[in-house]
Scaffold this motif. Structure first.
Motif, PDB file in Angstrom:
ATOM      1  N   UNK A  39       0.853  -1.186   0.000  1.00 32.36           N
ATOM      2  CA  UNK A  39       0.000   0.000   0.000  1.00 32.36           C
ATOM      3  C   UNK A  39       0.891   1.239   0.000  1.00 32.36           C
ATOM      4  N   UNK A  40       0.451   2.274  -0.699  1.00 30.28           N
ATOM      5  CA  UNK A  40       1.144   3.563  -0.668  1.00 30.28           C
ATOM      6  C   UNK A  40       0.279   4.564   0.087  1.00 30.28           C
ATOM      7  N   UNK A  41       0.894   5.270   1.028  1.00 32.50           N
ATOM      8  CA  UNK A  41       0.189   6.263   1.840  1.00 32.50           C
ATOM      9  C   UNK A  41       0.745   7.634   1.465  1.00 32.50           C
ATOM     10  N   UNK A  42      -0.128   8.518   0.989  1.00 33.26           N
ATOM     11  CA  UNK A  42       0.328   9.829   0.496  1.00 33.26           C
ATOM     12  C   UNK A  42      -0.428  10.966   1.186  1.00 33.26           C
ATOM     13  N   UNK A  43       0.243  12.117   1.335  1.00 30.96           N
ATOM     14  CA  UNK A  43      -0.477  13.312   1.787  1.00 30.96           C
ATOM     15  C   UNK A  43      -1.103  14.021   0.583  1.00 30.96           C
ATOM     16  N   UNK A  44      -2.169  14.777   0.819  1.00 24.85           N
ATOM     17  CA  UNK A  44      -2.739  15.622  -0.234  1.00 24.85           C
ATOM     18  C   UNK A  44      -1.718  16.685  -0.641  1.00 24.85           C
ATOM     19  N   UNK A  45      -0.982  17.162   0.345  1.00 24.26           N
ATOM     20  CA  UNK A  45       0.026  18.206   0.099  1.00 24.26           C
ATOM     21  C   UNK A  45       1.147  17.654  -0.778  1.00 24.26           C
ATOM     22  N   UNK A  46       1.497  18.382  -1.819  1.00 23.60           N
ATOM     23  CA  UNK A  46       2.603  17.952  -2.683  1.00 23.60           C
ATOM     24  C   UNK A  46       3.938  18.278  -2.020  1.00 23.60           C
ATOM     25  N   UNK A  47       4.614  17.235  -1.556  1.00 19.67           N
ATOM     26  CA  UNK A  47       5.957  17.351  -0.982  1.00 19.67           C
ATOM     27  C   UNK A  47       6.792  16.347  -1.778  1.00 19.67           C
ATOM     28  N   UNK A  54       9.136  19.883   6.507  1.00 18.89           N
ATOM     29  CA  UNK A  54       9.484  20.949   7.450  1.00 18.89           C
ATOM     30  C   UNK A  54       8.797  20.666   8.787  1.00 18.89           C
ATOM     31  N   UNK A  55       9.128  21.505   9.753  1.00 17.68           N
ATOM     32  CA  UNK A  55       8.502  21.439  11.082  1.00 17.68           C
ATOM     33  C   UNK A  55       6.966  21.428  10.965  1.00 17.68           C
ATOM     34  N   UNK A  56       6.451  22.156   9.992  1.00 13.66           N
ATOM     35  CA  UNK A  56       4.986  22.245   9.796  1.00 13.66           C
ATOM     36  C   UNK A  56       4.358  20.913   9.403  1.00 13.66           C
ATOM     37  N   UNK A  57       5.180  20.005   8.886  1.00 13.11           N
ATOM     38  CA  UNK A  57       4.645  18.735   8.377  1.00 13.11           C
ATOM     39  C   UNK A  57       4.672  17.622   9.411  1.00 13.11           C
ATOM     40  N   UNK A  58       5.135  17.910  10.638  1.00 15.99           N
ATOM     41  CA  UNK A  58       5.383  16.791  11.563  1.00 15.99           C
ATOM     42  C   UNK A  58       4.104  16.056  11.966  1.00 15.99           C
ATOM     43  N   UNK A  59       2.992  16.769  12.117  1.00 14.29           N
ATOM     44  CA  UNK A  59       1.728  16.083  12.442  1.00 14.29           C
ATOM     45  C   UNK A  59       1.263  15.220  11.264  1.00 14.29           C
ATOM     46  N   UNK A  60       1.466  15.756  10.071  1.00  6.97           N
ATOM     47  CA  UNK A  60       1.068  15.034   8.857  1.00  6.97           C
ATOM     48  C   UNK A  60       1.859  13.726   8.719  1.00  6.97           C
ATOM     49  N   UNK A  61       3.164  13.803   8.941  1.00 10.42           N
ATOM     50  CA  UNK A  61       4.004  12.598   8.826  1.00 10.42           C
ATOM     51  C   UNK A  61       3.608  11.594   9.912  1.00 10.42           C
ATOM     52  N   UNK A  62       3.365  12.096  11.103  1.00  7.19           N
ATOM     53  CA  UNK A  62       2.919  11.218  12.194  1.00  7.19           C
ATOM     54  C   UNK A  62       1.609  10.527  11.829  1.00  7.19           C
ATOM     55  N   UNK A  63       0.707  11.291  11.223  1.00  6.80           N
ATOM     56  CA  UNK A  63      -0.593  10.736  10.829  1.00  6.80           C
ATOM     57  C   UNK A  63      -0.435   9.668   9.740  1.00  6.80           C
ATOM     58  N   UNK A  64       0.539   9.859   8.841  1.00  7.89           N
ATOM     59  CA  UNK A  64       0.779   8.837   7.807  1.00  7.89           C
ATOM     60  C   UNK A  64       1.141   7.499   8.460  1.00  7.89           C
TER      61      UNK A  64
END
Ligand code: 5GP
Ligand code: ZN
Length: 114
Positions: A39-47, A54-64
């Motif tokens: 399975x591939x897990x992706x954010x909506x945000x294009x990174x 960045x520091x701003x993405x830490x919750x997003x990465x944790x959620x992944x």
């Protein structure tokens, strides 16, 4: 980024077999699976990749990773084990430059990886 493959998959302009989705994250089956569960897990945000977070993405990465854990449970691979991988740039063989977490399981995997 409009012409990015995984941005298009998130927007459902390209079809995929979705196993999880919310406003921020989508998970779908890899088109060329390397294990019984891939399975591939992706954010909506294009990174592009891990180099660009960045520091701003830490919750997003944790959620992944929380999504990976949930899918592993649903696919019944939690107890036997699984692998989660971010490939970054050429030495890791990154082919799609939109951040994605691979969730691989359902078979024994080698270590060190090839
Ligand atoms: P990378 O090598 O960049 O870490 O992994 C990219 C992954 O995306 C590969 O495992 C490849 O099979 C998968 N992939 C590439 N194109 C598509 C597609 O159009 N749909 C799906 N579901 N997976 C894709
Ligand atoms: Zn993208």
């Amino acid at each position: 980024m409009t012409d990015c493959l995984f941005c298009k998959i998130f927007r459902k302009e390209i079809k995929s077999k979705v196993v999880y989705e919310d406003d921020e994250i989508m998970a779908f089956e890899d088109i060329n699976p390397q294990a019984p569960v891939h399975i591939l897990i992706i954010p909506a945000k294009h990174i592009e990749n891990l180099n660009e977070i960045t520091e701003q993405d830490k919750d997003l990465i944790g959620k992944m990773f929380l999504v990976a854990k949930k899918i592993a449970h649903e696919k019944n691979i939690s107890a036997d084990g699984y692998r989660t991988v971010f490939n970054t740039n050429k030495n890791a063989g990154q082919a799609v430059f939109h951040l994605h977490l691979h969730l691989l399981g359902g078979r024994k995997m080698a270590w060190p990886p090839g």
